[in-house]
Design an enzyme around this catalytic site. Structure first.
Site, mmCIF file in Angstrom:
data_model
loop_
_atom_site.group_PDB
_atom_site.id
_atom_site.type_symbol
_atom_site.label_atom_id
_atom_site.label_comp_id
_atom_site.label_asym_id
_atom_site.label_seq_id
_atom_site.Cartn_x
_atom_site.Cartn_y
_atom_site.Cartn_z
ATOM 1 N N ASP A 1 -4.756 1.271 5.524
ATOM 2 C CA ASP A 1 -6.025 1.514 6.212
ATOM 3 C C ASP A 1 -6.051 2.717 7.143
ATOM 4 O O ASP A 1 -6.878 3.603 6.987
ATOM 5 C CB ASP A 1 -6.425 0.270 7.009
ATOM 6 N N GLU B 1 -8.196 -5.952 14.779
ATOM 7 C CA GLU B 1 -9.003 -6.262 13.604
ATOM 8 C C GLU B 1 -8.882 -7.766 13.343
ATOM 9 O O GLU B 1 -7.781 -8.314 13.376
ATOM 10 C CB GLU B 1 -8.438 -5.459 12.429
ATOM 11 N N ASP C 1 -1.553 -3.067 8.227
ATOM 12 C CA ASP C 1 -2.529 -4.045 8.697
ATOM 13 C C ASP C 1 -2.273 -5.413 8.089
ATOM 14 O O ASP C 1 -2.530 -6.450 8.706
ATOM 15 C CB ASP C 1 -3.949 -3.584 8.337
ATOM 16 N N SER D 1 -11.942 -6.357 9.704
ATOM 17 C CA SER D 1 -11.416 -5.771 8.480
ATOM 18 C C SER D 1 -12.564 -5.415 7.561
ATOM 19 O O SER D 1 -13.647 -6.011 7.624
ATOM 20 C CB SER D 1 -10.493 -6.787 7.793
ATOM 21 N N CYS E 1 0.823 -1.216 0.000
ATOM 22 C CA CYS E 1 0.000 0.000 0.000
ATOM 23 C C CYS E 1 0.848 1.253 0.000
ATOM 24 O O CYS E 1 0.477 2.275 -0.606
ATOM 25 C CB CYS E 1 -0.903 0.036 1.238
ATOM 26 N N CYS F 1 -5.435 -3.120 -0.754
ATOM 27 C CA CYS F 1 -6.337 -4.225 -1.065
ATOM 28 C C CYS F 1 -7.439 -3.729 -2.002
ATOM 29 O O CYS F 1 -7.983 -2.635 -1.806
ATOM 30 C CB CYS F 1 -6.930 -4.803 0.211
#
Length: 531
Positions: free
Chosen positions: A132, A453, A90, A479, A58, A203
């Site tokens: 995230d 999470e 994450d 999540s 990411c 994602c």
């Protein structure tokens, strides 16, 4: 030598406090060591912050996007100063104790942005995020500062392919459950791991990062059309430069500033966007936090009200079929918003980043077509993709992603675990049965601590073919990729004396998502989750 004004002379730029006056000679010396010329020191100073790092796909592309944004600032007459903020991936902290640092990193990011921007007296900011918690953290910092600001999301990865079919990281998580159940071979699992994330980016489904990217556009903090294009798309070169140019335009015009954009109406628009796309339950936490930075209250109960007003329009994973790249091809956020606006689902008088109203901006946006976004007159579902539940186990609320669920009701017997780790061990061993309500407590913000999470355990259950046969109830988080009858954010949490702490093995728990509002509960009917 750089000309300077006497100390205390009025200046429209707050950065002048670091360069003007005889007693700022040391500051000018430091700036020259950074390569600034006399002319550069007369320009506005713009912070370009990103979560660029090598710790997750990411965040890897963000360094390049920050360079391009800095180019845009220079072209538009400013001087950029780049800095980075913390990022907890994450992806790598999932399903172990490292996840306790995920949510708290949001606050660290907001605080670090505030510290650098105010400590160095920069005039404006471009904030770039990819994973995230980096997205809401950057937005919170911008709204707190209320300086000329532009937010830019780094975009998602592309799906991988195995034997002609698209696969994502969610397929890999669920394949782990299939391996424990003997339904997936070790070779198949490894093939999935090799194929699921083919290029950098977040994602690709309507998980937490993409959800918050769309929220940024809907709130007006990001350029319309900037969030759904993949991280590797060439259009990101242009939009990154535009971010730098745009922040200079906003600085020159004196607005709109973040608190002009983040209003009660725009927050309602954002909540409806999350509901209409079946977005991440984490968005409820983040919207409340962003609102708080703007001096507004937007609690879970009120977010739930906006959810209930909104039909599910987008057929996106994990509850549907499509990914962010498919939404981008169908018109992106502007295309989907134009579809929603047609049905009166959005407040059109909210401002966008370029100063136009949302209504005016959407008049020139192509309306999303095709199977990705359904018309409001014939929605994918009349009910939103998310629900806020209330009942005697969650009097202060809980969250359920309803998109893709075959049934919105479930009655079963409690199977209680005192932590995520003990629940994961039982699920791996398949030490549970159809009809169980798996209760995981002591995982809230205080009890965890950190509100972990739990995609690992939910994906195991789905991968074992039990996703519709059991329910899961927790005071922790899920999540955005979680699917199934999974209720999280149960409040009050066990560590705060919540009723979830009183549940015992074998207790009957009834979940009734359609009756999830407080009014129904006050009339004496079952609502939300109840024992």
């Amino acid at each position: 030598m750089t000309p300077f004004k006497p100390s205390g002379a009025a200046s429209p730029l707050r950065s002048r406090v670091t360069v003007e006056g005889a007693d700022r000679a040391p500051h000018r010396a430091f700036l020259r060591a950074l390569g600034l010329s006399d002319a550069d020191m007369e320009k506005p100073f713009v912070g370009v912050t990103s979560a660029a790092a090598g710790n997750t796909p990411c965040n890897v592309p963000l360094a390049r996007f920050a360079e391009l944004a800095a180019e845009g600032v220079r072209v538009a007459g400013g001087f950029p100063f780049s800095f980075t903020c913390a990022s907890v991936a994450d992806s790598m902290s999932m399903n172990h104790a490292g996840m306790r640092y995920s949510l708290v990193s949001r606050e660290l990011i907001a605080d670090s942005i505030e510290a650098v921007m105010n400590g160095h007296a920069y005039d404006a900011i471009v904030g770039i995020a990819g994973c995230d918690k980096t997205l809401p953290g950057a937005m919170m910092g911008m709204v707190r500062l209320n300086l000329p600001s532009v937010f830019l999301y780094g975009g998602s990865t592309l799906p991988g392919r195995i034997e002609g079919r698209e696969v994502t990281i969610l397929d890999t998580y669920e394949a782990v459950g299939g391996w424990y159940a003997g339904r997936v071979s070790a070779g198949e699992l490894e093939s999935m791991a090799r194929a699921a994330v083919p290029v950098p980016g977040a994602c690709p489904g309507q998980f937490s990062a993409n959800t918050m990217g769309m929220v940024a556009e809907t709130l007006g903090l990001a350029l319309l059309g900037s969030s759904t294009m993949p991280a590797v798309h060439s259009r990101r070169i242009d939009v990154s430069r535009q971010a730098g140019e745009s922040v200079m335009r906003i600085l020159a015009a004196g607005g709109p500033l973040p608190r002009d954009l983040v209003t009660r109406k725009s927050l309602e628009n954002a909540a409806r966007t999350v509901a209409a796309t079946g977005g991440s339950t984490n968005a409820a936490l983040h919207l409340s936090a962003i609102a708080h930075e703007a001096g507004l209250s937007f609690p879970l109960e009120e977010i739930g009200r906006e959810f209930r007003r909104t039909p599910l329009l987008a057929d996106m994973k994990p509850g549907g079929k499509y990914l962010a790249v498919h939404l981008d091809e169908a018109g992106g956020v502007p295309g989907g918003a134009a579809r929603a606006a047609q049905a009166g689902l959005l407040h059109g008088d909210c401002l966008t980043l370029d100063g136009r109203t949302l209504e005016a901006a959407l008049q020139v946006a192509p309306i999303a077509a095709g199977p990705v976004v359904w018309p409001a007159t014939q929605p994918k579902s009349a009910d939103a993709g998310l629900a806020v539940l209330q009942g005697n186990l969650c009097p202060d609320g809980a969250l359920l992603k309803t998109a893709g669920l075959q049934s919105l009701e479930f009655t079963g017997r409690a199977r209680v675990f005192e932590s995520e780790d003990t629940a994961v061990a039982a699920v791996r061993a398949r030490d549970y049965a159809a009809g169980d309500v798996i209760v995981i407590r002591n995982e809230g913000p205080k009890g965890g601590p950190g509100m972990r999470e739990m995609l690992g355990v939910t994906a195991l259950i789905y991968g074992q073919g039990m996703g519709e046969s059991v329910a899961l109830l927790t005071d922790g988080r899920f999540s955005g990729a979680t699917r199934g009858m999974c209720i999280g954010h149960v409040s009050p949490e066990a560590a705060a004396g919540g009723a979830i702490g009183l549940v015992r093995d074998g207790d009957t728990i009834h979940i009734d998502a359609p009756r999830n509002d407080r009014t129904a509960r006050q009339r004496g009917r079952t609502a939300g989750a109840a024992t």
